[in-house]
Design an enzyme around this catalytic site. Structure first.
Site: not given
Length: 306
Positions: A140-142, A144
């Site tokens: 997951l993105d930082r 998110t």
């Protein structure tokens, strides 16, 4: 679902009646659908035994037979442990699902980086005296939040990698997007590639990789001009949901990189549910991740209905 139990670092697997006459080769290749490389490794290293002896991989097995499998690497971990109070959503001897907080990388992106979720999971396993061959199945993105699936040993990791590649792991996200004119239900099928003018950003591009996002509207907040949507991905491109909704004119709230209004301290995106078949026991699992933001971003959304 298979009957299994751990005996130290070894897995005891009982052959069910439905598998009467099955071979070890068939278990690895047909039931678990693991890679040829993993199956070959277990075979060559004699890591599957029956009654204390190495077993022929083409030998038919009777129902009730108990196999013993050495699953865990004894090599020291290369992931430096980092303490974090993990929000564990599901855990057994083979897999771990963690609810990732915002502002934390999934894994190290630069040499020497240690304060990541992967490092924290490594700490958790080592503190319990477990094997350290941990790997994340996806990321997951930082900024998110939500559910991330980890494998505790290489066999589970190889099986989950194959499932992800075949799109057999279903991921559902909740997002808040700017605007209130979306269709109630739709699919965004637009390829995504790098933005040559920005090192981090992605964009819809005819020469990009295929990217498919299905969504349905959960609710709208006209006073904030926000729409809350549930999204399911057929592909897993970098920033996929963010790029797709920005491209159609509904950027995620808080996602200033893609034109969203700065209503929150992060992009309003949460990995709410993971659905997958357990790599070893073959049990079907659905794991939901509670919202983590304070103050809350996603209000009055029932995850049990997602």
């Amino acid at each position: 679902m298979l009957t299994t139990k751990m005996l130290g670092n070894k897995l005891e697997l009982t052959i069910p009646f439905a598998w009467q006459g099955i071979t070890v080769q068939q278990i690895f290749r047909e039931k678990w659908k693991t890679s040829k490389k993993q199956a070959h490794l277990f075979r060559m290293e004699g890591r599957v035994t029956f009654k204390g002896e190495k077993i022929g991989w083409d030998k038919p097995l009777d129902a009730g037979s108990k196999l013993l499998m050495d699953l865990f690497d004894t090599q020291p971990t290369e992931v430096e442990p980092f303490y974090l109070d993990l929000a564990i959503l599901y855990e057994d001897e083979h897999v771990l699902v963690v609810n990732k907080p915002a502002f934390l990388n999934t894994h190290p992106n630069t040499p020497g980086e240690t304060e990541t979720l992967l490092n924290a999971v490594s700490f958790h396993l080592q503190s319990e005296g477990k094997g350290a061959s941990v790997q994340q199945t996806h990321r997951l993105d930082r900024d998110t939040t939500g559910a991330i699936l980890f494998a505790k040993h290489p066999l589970a990791g190889a099986i989950l990698d194959g499932m992800l590649e075949k799109r057999l792991i279903k991921r559902t996200y909740i997002a808040a997007v700017c605007g209130t004119g979306l269709k109630k239900k739709d699919t965004i099928n637009l390829p995504i590639g790098r933005d040559r003018h920005h090192s981090v950003r992605r964009r819809v591009s005819p020469s990009g990789q295929a990217a498919i996002t299905h969504y349905k509207v959960l609710k709208t907040e006209p006073y904030n001009k926000l729409t809350f949507v549930a999204c399911r991905l057929d592909t897993g491109r970098t920033h996929q949901i963010r790029v797709h909704f920005s491209h159609i004119g509904y950027p995620l709230a808080g996602d200033e990189l893609y034109g969203g209004r700065p209503l929150f301290t992060r992009q309003a995106l949460h990995a709410a549910k993971l659905e997958f078949t357990h790599p070893i026991t073959l049990e079907r699992l659905a794991v939901r991740a509670p919202f983590m933001d304070s103050p809350p971003i996603f209000k009055d959304i029932d995850l049990e209905k997602i």
